[in-house]
Design a protein around this motif. Structure first.
Motif, PDB file in Angstrom:
ATOM      1  N   VAL A 153       0.834  -1.201   0.000  1.00 49.81           N
ATOM      2  CA  VAL A 153       0.000   0.000   0.000  1.00 49.81           C
ATOM      3  C   VAL A 153       0.873   1.257   0.000  1.00 49.81           C
ATOM      4  N   ASN A 154       0.231   2.380  -0.340  1.00 51.25           N
ATOM      5  CA  ASN A 154       0.856   3.707  -0.234  1.00 51.25           C
ATOM      6  C   ASN A 154       2.232   3.776  -0.905  1.00 51.25           C
ATOM      7  N   ILE A 155       2.268   3.461  -2.181  1.00 51.67           N
ATOM      8  CA  ILE A 155       3.518   3.556  -2.933  1.00 51.67           C
ATOM      9  C   ILE A 155       3.868   5.036  -3.107  1.00 51.67           C
ATOM     10  N   PRO A 156       5.077   5.472  -2.747  1.00 49.07           N
ATOM     11  CA  PRO A 156       5.463   6.868  -2.948  1.00 49.07           C
ATOM     12  C   PRO A 156       5.403   7.219  -4.436  1.00 49.07           C
ATOM     13  N   PRO A 157       4.852   8.384  -4.782  1.00 46.96           N
ATOM     14  CA  PRO A 157       4.689   8.739  -6.200  1.00 46.96           C
ATOM     15  C   PRO A 157       5.974   8.642  -7.016  1.00 46.96           C
ATOM     16  N   HIS A 158       7.116   8.999  -6.415  1.00 43.95           N
ATOM     17  CA  HIS A 158       8.352   8.990  -7.202  1.00 43.95           C
ATOM     18  C   HIS A 158       8.824   7.580  -7.544  1.00 43.95           C
ATOM     19  N   LEU A 159       8.241   6.577  -6.873  1.00 43.65           N
ATOM     20  CA  LEU A 159       8.627   5.198  -7.166  1.00 43.65           C
ATOM     21  C   LEU A 159       7.636   4.497  -8.098  1.00 43.65           C
ATOM     22  N   VAL A 160       6.571   5.191  -8.480  1.00 48.93           N
ATOM     23  CA  VAL A 160       5.598   4.602  -9.406  1.00 48.93           C
ATOM     24  C   VAL A 160       6.255   4.215 -10.730  1.00 48.93           C
ATOM     25  N   PRO A 161       7.059   5.099 -11.353  1.00 54.57           N
ATOM     26  CA  PRO A 161       7.709   4.704 -12.619  1.00 54.57           C
ATOM     27  C   PRO A 161       8.618   3.487 -12.459  1.00 54.57           C
ATOM     28  N   VAL A 162       9.263   3.366 -11.317  1.00 54.40           N
ATOM     29  CA  VAL A 162      10.140   2.220 -11.079  1.00 54.40           C
ATOM     30  C   VAL A 162       9.340   0.916 -11.098  1.00 54.40           C
ATOM     31  N   ILE A 163       8.184   0.943 -10.430  1.00 53.42           N
ATOM     32  CA  ILE A 163       7.340  -0.260 -10.385  1.00 53.42           C
ATOM     33  C   ILE A 163       6.728  -0.525 -11.759  1.00 53.42           C
ATOM     34  N   ASP A 164       6.314   0.545 -12.458  1.00 52.95           N
ATOM     35  CA  ASP A 164       5.736   0.376 -13.793  1.00 52.95           C
ATOM     36  C   ASP A 164       6.697  -0.322 -14.751  1.00 52.95           C
ATOM     37  N   LYS A 165       7.979  -0.074 -14.585  1.00 52.12           N
ATOM     38  CA  LYS A 165       8.978  -0.657 -15.485  1.00 52.12           C
ATOM     39  C   LYS A 165       9.471  -2.025 -15.024  1.00 52.12           C
ATOM     40  N   HIS A 166       9.073  -2.417 -13.819  1.00 54.22           N
ATOM     41  CA  HIS A 166       9.551  -3.691 -13.275  1.00 54.22           C
ATOM     42  C   HIS A 166       8.858  -4.849 -13.994  1.00 54.22           C
ATOM     43  N   PRO A 167       9.586  -5.853 -14.421  1.00 51.32           N
ATOM     44  CA  PRO A 167       8.988  -6.940 -15.202  1.00 51.32           C
ATOM     45  C   PRO A 167       7.975  -7.788 -14.428  1.00 51.32           C
ATOM     46  N   ARG A 168       8.036  -7.766 -13.098  1.00 55.74           N
ATOM     47  CA  ARG A 168       7.149  -8.626 -12.314  1.00 55.74           C
ATOM     48  C   ARG A 168       6.113  -7.860 -11.503  1.00 55.74           C
ATOM     49  N   LEU A 169       6.016  -6.545 -11.685  1.00 51.66           N
ATOM     50  CA  LEU A 169       5.134  -5.720 -10.853  1.00 51.66           C
ATOM     51  C   LEU A 169       4.232  -4.830 -11.698  1.00 51.66           C
ATOM     52  N   TYR A 170       3.141  -4.365 -11.068  1.00 52.08           N
ATOM     53  CA  TYR A 170       2.289  -3.357 -11.712  1.00 52.08           C
ATOM     54  C   TYR A 170       1.696  -2.440 -10.648  1.00 52.08           C
ATOM     55  N   ILE A 171       1.206  -1.287 -11.093  1.00 55.66           N
ATOM     56  CA  ILE A 171       0.563  -0.308 -10.221  1.00 55.66           C
ATOM     57  C   ILE A 171      -0.945  -0.335 -10.465  1.00 55.66           C
ATOM     58  N   THR A 172      -1.725  -0.323  -9.389  1.00 54.69           N
ATOM     59  CA  THR A 172      -3.159  -0.094  -9.485  1.00 54.69           C
ATOM     60  C   THR A 172      -3.509   1.027  -8.529  1.00 54.69           C
ATOM     61  N   LYS A 173      -4.340   1.959  -8.958  1.00 54.27           N
ATOM     62  CA  LYS A 173      -4.636   3.114  -8.112  1.00 54.27           C
ATOM     63  C   LYS A 173      -6.100   3.509  -8.216  1.00 54.27           C
ATOM     64  N   ALA A 174      -6.549   4.233  -7.191  1.00 51.96           N
ATOM     65  CA  ALA A 174      -7.924   4.725  -7.156  1.00 51.96           C
ATOM     66  C   ALA A 174      -7.963   5.990  -6.313  1.00 51.96           C
ATOM     67  N   PRO A 175      -8.789   6.965  -6.700  1.00 50.83           N
ATOM     68  CA  PRO A 175      -8.972   8.126  -5.825  1.00 50.83           C
ATOM     69  C   PRO A 175      -9.699   7.682  -4.566  1.00 50.83           C
ATOM     70  N   SER A 176      -9.015   7.737  -3.451  1.00 54.47           N
ATOM     71  CA  SER A 176      -9.576   7.242  -2.200  1.00 54.47           C
ATOM     72  C   SER A 176     -10.686   8.158  -1.702  1.00 54.47           C
ATOM     73  N   VAL A 177     -11.592   7.575  -0.958  1.00 54.22           N
ATOM     74  CA  VAL A 177     -12.581   8.382  -0.263  1.00 54.22           C
ATOM     75  C   VAL A 177     -11.974   9.015   0.990  1.00 54.22           C
ATOM     76  N   ARG A 178     -10.735   8.663   1.295  1.00 49.35           N
ATOM     77  CA  ARG A 178     -10.044   9.211   2.456  1.00 49.35           C
ATOM     78  C   ARG A 178      -9.596  10.639   2.201  1.00 49.35           C
ATOM     79  N   THR A 179      -9.833  11.501   3.176  1.00 49.34           N
ATOM     80  CA  THR A 179      -9.270  12.846   3.142  1.00 49.34           C
ATOM     81  C   THR A 179      -8.254  12.985   4.269  1.00 49.34           C
ATOM     82  N   ILE A 180      -7.232  13.784   4.003  1.00 45.25           N
ATOM     83  CA  ILE A 180      -6.195  14.066   4.988  1.00 45.25           C
ATOM     84  C   ILE A 180      -6.402  15.501   5.464  1.00 45.25           C
TER      85      ILE A 180
END
Length: 516
Positions: free
Chosen positions: A239-266
């Motif tokens: 959970v909570n993948i840091p945004p700057h590491l999203v491209p790293v995971i996207d390029k990883h041969p064994r991983l993928y990113i899934t995301k959704a606008p959370s109903v959570r507010t901070i």
């Protein structure tokens, strides 16, 4: 308000409740930022615990992947009259220890939540209008409320887990907090505190055996460590993948990113009043934030868009209030405070603080996406406006139990609220209605409006009441609303998983790529 058994048959037929199939196999390891504070399903209000406990315990109702209300332990439900809700229970459902899931279990479970002897009484804010439960017959229960309760069905799809009465009566609270027994799709195996929680598939679950045999939850607070564990194959969902590491995971041969606008507010609640034992109002706090002008100055001092872009790399949606557009009661006409440092300093001077003030901003570390970094960025902006702010960081369990719930995080703290009852009542009432466990604010007009909205069955009237309450909220400024969180998950490609706006990780909806 009526739901029929036909709806239950429809969702079984399309196959996302489990269903009869091959025996479960394999394992999935989920890395969350923190460990649950308890495994007693009635003593928490936190998503990490919810994600573990929804595997072990069932609720009467649930929400499908499109977040629509569906039958769960209850096959159907209806409103008999404005203060009586009837639930027809499925036949044959069993708790993991062999006890029957019946109307007596529903009565015991819901009445345990509202029992003042159940401490800490954290879910009472979602069930305070429940008076008692009547057992009509073995598979029919009626929930009797003190007043009309329009969001009861929403709350019963989120909380109010049904527990086995004999087991709970035979054990003390300490045992129940560590040894959960429910009727859910997974059975508890063991909890190694701050290391892992292990569960095994319940092949006799009423919805059919889960596809994944072993489900493990691991707490990994540090974002980089969590991502490293994902890359190394030590965990399957992070959970909570840091945004700057999203491209790293996207390029990883064994991983993928899934995301959704959370109903959570901070947001950052600001203390205006002091509450003592039993959440009873004592009076205004002895701090400058008791003055509305100081709280308004704090809102004018911050630039949330800058934080979203600079700290979250755009992975957030600015909010004017702690509600999102997905919540009933949201008012699109309200606009966020716009940064105006000169205005902030002017308000401080008018409040009698021409030389500024000093305060502490309390924050968790690892619970929310870059929470500590967000707190530090906001503190820097406040300081530039003469509101000299020091950030104090806490471990999550300590944060909740020693600071947030005991009203000890004054004068300001960072928190996220994932209101998945999808109604303004699920945010405004527990967090700002005076006398509630998390409230540190008192305004009689605001209290009256949210109280009226809680018991009015007319949607149009409720919307108008919330519109008025939110305008008081904006003027009184008992918080600095920040943003709607974007949930980012890193996932091993061998696992089928899709992010939900509810932040729920539903084990019975997980499968492995080689499973059909």
């Amino acid at each position: 308000m009526r739901r029929s058994i036909a709806l239950f048959l429809a969702f079984v037929l399309i196959g996302w409740a489990g269903g009869v199939g091959a025996a479960p196999e394999g394992q999935v390891i989920v890395a969350q930022g923190v460990d649950p504070t308890t495994l007693d399903p009635h003593l928490h209000l936190e998503t990490p615990a919810l994600n573990v406990l929804l595997q072990i315990y069932d609720t009467l109702l649930f929400r499908d992947p499109n977040l629509k209300l569906i039958p769960w332990l209850a096959e159907s439900w209806r409103v008999v009259n404005p203060t009586t809700w009837e639930f027809k229970l499925r036949k044959g459902a069993k708790f993991h220890n062999g006890e029957d899931v019946d109307a007596e279990a529903v009565k015991y479970s819901l009445e345990r939540i509202i029992d003042p002897n159940t401490k800490p009484q954290r879910q009472i804010t979602f069930f305070n209008l429940v008076d008692h439960v009547e057992v009509v017959d073995k598979h029919t229960a009626r929930v009797i409320t003190k007043k009309p309760f329009p969001v009861l069905e929403n709350n019963l799809a989120l909380l109010g887990n049904i527990v086995p009465p004999k087991y709970f009566k035979a054990n003390d609270m300490a045992h129940l907090a560590k040894n959960p027994v429910g009727s859910g799709p997974y059975k508890f195996v063991r909890w190694v505190k701050d290391e892992r929680i292990v569960m095994e598939a319940n092949e006799q679950w009423w919805g059919g055996a889960p596809k994944v045999k072993t489900l493990i939850f691991r707490p990994i607070p540090e974002h980089a460590v969590r991502v490293a564990a994902l890359q190394a194959g030590e965990v399957d969902i992070a959970v909570n993948i840091p945004p700057h590491l999203v491209p790293v995971i996207d390029k990883h041969p064994r991983l993928y990113i899934t995301k959704a606008p959370s109903v959570r507010t901070i947001f950052l609640p600001i203390y205006t009043h002091k509450f003592g034992e039993g959440n009873k109002l004592v009076g205004p706090i002895e701090h400058p934030t008791k003055d509305k002008r100081v709280r308004q100055a704090m809102n004018y001092a911050v630039n949330v868009d800058e934080v979203i872009q600079g700290v979250l790399e755009g992975q957030g949606i600015r909010t004017a209030t702690p509600l999102t557009a997905k919540h009933f009661g949201f008012d699109p006409a309200l606009q966020p405070y716009k940064q105006d440092v000169a205005k902030a300093k002017q308000l401080l001077t008018e409040a009698g603080y021409p030389n500024g003030i000093d305060l502490v901003l309390n924050s968790p570390d690892g619970r929310y996406l870059k929470d500590k970094e967000v707190a530090e960025a906001i503190a820097g902006q406040l300081t530039k406006a003469g509101i000299r702010t020091k950030v104090r960081v806490h471990e999550w369990t300590t944060y909740l139990n020693k600071y947030v719930y005991p009203h000890g995080a004054d004068p300001m703290f960072l928190i996220g609220w994932g209101n998945t009852n999808w109604d303004a009542d699920g945010t405004l009432f527990p967090l700002w209605r005076s006398g509630q466990p998390l409230a540190n604010f008192y305004n009689a007009d605001f209290d009256g409006l949210v109280d009226q909205a809680k018991v009015n069955m007319d949607a149009k009237t409720r919307l108008d009441l919330y519109r008025k309450a939110l305008r008081i909220f904006m003027d009184e400024a008992p918080a600095i609303p920040l943003y709607q969180q974007m949930d980012l998950y890193g996932v091993n490609k061998r696992v089928n998983f899709k992010a939900l706006s509810s932040e729920q990780i539903v084990g019975v909806w997980l499968s492995l790529k080689d499973q059909k």
